[in-house]
Design a protein around this motif. Structure first.
Motif, PDB file in Angstrom:
ATOM      1  N   VAL A 143       5.281   2.051  -3.185  1.00  0.00           N
ATOM      2  CA  VAL A 143       4.540   0.999  -2.494  1.00  0.00           C
ATOM      3  C   VAL A 143       5.527   0.005  -1.870  1.00  0.00           C
ATOM      4  N   GLU A 146       3.181   6.626   3.294  1.00  0.00           N
ATOM      5  CA  GLU A 146       2.553   7.860   3.763  1.00  0.00           C
ATOM      6  C   GLU A 146       3.387   8.459   4.893  1.00  0.00           C
ATOM      7  N   PHE A 170       1.235  11.354   0.692  1.00  0.00           N
ATOM      8  CA  PHE A 170       1.877  10.155   0.181  1.00  0.00           C
ATOM      9  C   PHE A 170       3.231  10.551  -0.401  1.00  0.00           C
ATOM     10  N   ARG A 172       0.847  -1.191   0.000  1.00  0.00           N
ATOM     11  CA  ARG A 172       0.000   0.000   0.000  1.00  0.00           C
ATOM     12  C   ARG A 172       0.888   1.248   0.000  1.00  0.00           C
ATOM     13  N   PRO A 173       0.329   2.405  -0.342  1.00  0.00           N
ATOM     14  CA  PRO A 173       1.171   3.597  -0.536  1.00  0.00           C
ATOM     15  C   PRO A 173       1.917   4.021   0.725  1.00  0.00           C
ATOM     16  N   ARG A 229      -2.160  11.848  -4.025  1.00  0.00           N
ATOM     17  CA  ARG A 229      -2.725  10.673  -4.678  1.00  0.00           C
ATOM     18  C   ARG A 229      -1.944   9.415  -4.310  1.00  0.00           C
ATOM     19  N   GLY A 230      -2.659   8.454  -3.766  1.00  0.00           N
ATOM     20  CA  GLY A 230      -2.012   7.222  -3.384  1.00  0.00           C
ATOM     21  C   GLY A 230      -1.501   6.406  -4.549  1.00  0.00           C
ATOM     22  N   ASP A 231      -2.139   6.549  -5.735  1.00  0.00           N
ATOM     23  CA  ASP A 231      -1.707   5.747  -6.882  1.00  0.00           C
ATOM     24  C   ASP A 231      -0.397   6.245  -7.476  1.00  0.00           C
ATOM     25  N   GLU A 232       0.121   7.385  -7.007  1.00  0.00           N
ATOM     26  CA  GLU A 232       1.413   7.895  -7.457  1.00  0.00           C
ATOM     27  C   GLU A 232       2.548   7.543  -6.491  1.00  0.00           C
ATOM     28  N   ALA A 233       2.197   6.951  -5.349  1.00  0.00           N
ATOM     29  CA  ALA A 233       3.165   6.774  -4.270  1.00  0.00           C
ATOM     30  C   ALA A 233       4.005   5.516  -4.435  1.00  0.00           C
ATOM     31  N   ARG A 265       6.196   9.761  -3.273  1.00  0.00           N
ATOM     32  CA  ARG A 265       6.561   9.110  -4.522  1.00  0.00           C
ATOM     33  C   ARG A 265       7.963   8.524  -4.421  1.00  0.00           C
ATOM     34  N   GLU A 266       8.350   7.731  -5.407  1.00  0.00           N
ATOM     35  CA  GLU A 266       9.652   7.067  -5.371  1.00  0.00           C
ATOM     36  C   GLU A 266      10.805   8.052  -5.401  1.00  0.00           C
TER      37      GLU A 266
END
Length: 379
Positions: free
Chosen positions: A65, A40, A49, A37-38, A59-63, A51-52
């Motif tokens: 994981v 945080e 969140f 999951r992302p 946005r969690g989908d950009e984080a 990012r790499e």
């Protein structure tokens, strides 16, 4: 972020955290690692969140994981590759690492006769970053003084989680142990013997029994000791003049605090509550308040990135509780708008507080280098 804490993370996860913006690193409060999951973080009363590349996103989908391998490696590092060595901590749901940083754990609870024996399949970590804020106590301490006894009044610090209770109580202990009362009428009082029962190893962050935070020259710490038992051990063997404990709430905590009261020891404690209404709604805290144990209540809250405080006397606390204003159960989200208080039509419920005379504290004459009051009110 403290480097020793950063080094707990596996290399690829550490590389992400090292790229966080500098202002974020200096205000970092939480790092939440959840398997698949992302990633945080919490910082300056905000959440984002990560990012790499270390950039922040809503946005969690950009984080980035974290994987199961990341979580397994993190668990091995915080337990020193021996889960059995921290079995008691796993039962309580957290591990405190060097520096006083507490790592909350989420996973599957294993029960033994209906009680949690330990956690397994751990897949979530909440790394809470501990920092000393020297000078925080100087803003509050002048309002907590008992001028008749020349010491601190019995005080309960109240707030929801992550509002600064432990940070404040740590710096108050340092001030009292150093004789830095930050009030012109308290010059010459001298320092007091402070005893800290540090059940979660967060106040002092002791390393092999030695505090790593500055707690002043006249402070003794019982590390990783249950509060109720530790208070009694302090009274019997270490003769403290002020006992400091974090996060009270159990019946045995209240009984030990009453014993400290009868022994002439001042109590400085914290408790989780969103306000005075919650204090009087929790049976253990309400019993202590109704018995007049606490002469002061400190209410902490966050406004943006700043922690604000309000000090309320015992009588004022009872009057507020009796008015029965509209009350929110539990903590209020940081981004929630301030509620408009609505006065209940119900008749106020009378609450009485018992009072008792407090003994005068006697301390040895202070050394001049300890008791000198700073004119600017800061360390």
């Amino acid at each position: 972020m403290p480097q020793p804490l950063l080094e707990l993370f596996p290399a690829s996860l550490r590389a992400v955290l090292e790229q966080l913006p500098a202002p974020v690193k200096t205000t970092l409060e939480e790092i939440r690692v959840r398997e698949n999951r992302p990633l945080e973080i919490g910082y300056a009363s905000r959440y984002s969140f990560v990012r790499e590349d270390g950039a922040l996103s809503e946005r969690g989908d950009e984080a980035f994981v974290p994987s199961s391998e990341h979580c397994r490696a993190l668990l091995e590092r915080i337990t020193h590759h021996s889960v059995y060595a921290v079995e008691e901590e796993l039962r309580r749901g957290f591990v405190t690492v060097s520096g006083g940083h507490r790592i909350g754990l989420a996973g599957r609870a294993v029960l033994d006769k209906g009680a949690v024996a330990h956690l397994k399949d751990i897949a979530g970590f909440n790394v809470r970053v501990a920092r000393a804020r020297v000078g925080f106590g100087s803003e509050v301490l002048p309002e907590l003084l008992d001028f008749g006894a020349k010491t601190i009044a019995h005080t309960l610090i109240v707030s929801p989680p992550q509002q600064g209770k432990t940070t404040l109580i740590r710096d108050l202990a340092r001030c009292i142990s150093s004789g830095q009362w930050h009030h012109p009428s308290a010059i010459g009082w001298g320092s007091r013997k402070v005893g800290i029962v540090d059940e979660r190893s967060e106040i002092a962050a002791s390393d092999k029994g030695v505090p790593t935070f500055d707690l002043g020259p006249r402070c003794d710490v019982l590390d990783a000791c249950p509060k109720a038992e530790g208070i009694m051990m302090m009274i019997r063997s270490l003769s403290p003049e002020v006992v400091v404990v974090d996060e009270i709430g159990r019946t045995e905590d209240a009984e030990a605090i009453r014993e400290a009261l009868h022994a002439g020891v001042r109590v400085l404690a914290t408790a989780h509550a969103s306000g005075l209404a919650d204090v009087f709604a929790r049976p253990v805290l309400a019993g202590l308040a109704a018995d007049g144990v606490f002469g002061r209540f400190v209410l902490l809250s966050r406004a943006g990135g700043k922690v604000e405080h309000r000090v309320v006397s015992a009588d004022e606390a009872v009057r507020e509780a009796s008015r029965r204003f509209g009350r929110t159960i539990g903590a209020t989200p940081r981004d929630a708008p301030a509620p408009s208080p609505a006065v209940s039509s119900a008749e106020p419920v009378p609450v009485t507080v018992k009072t008792r005379a407090m003994p005068t504290i006697r301390s040895p004459a202070p050394a001049s280098h300890i008791t000198a009051e700073r004119r600017d009110g800061h360390d």
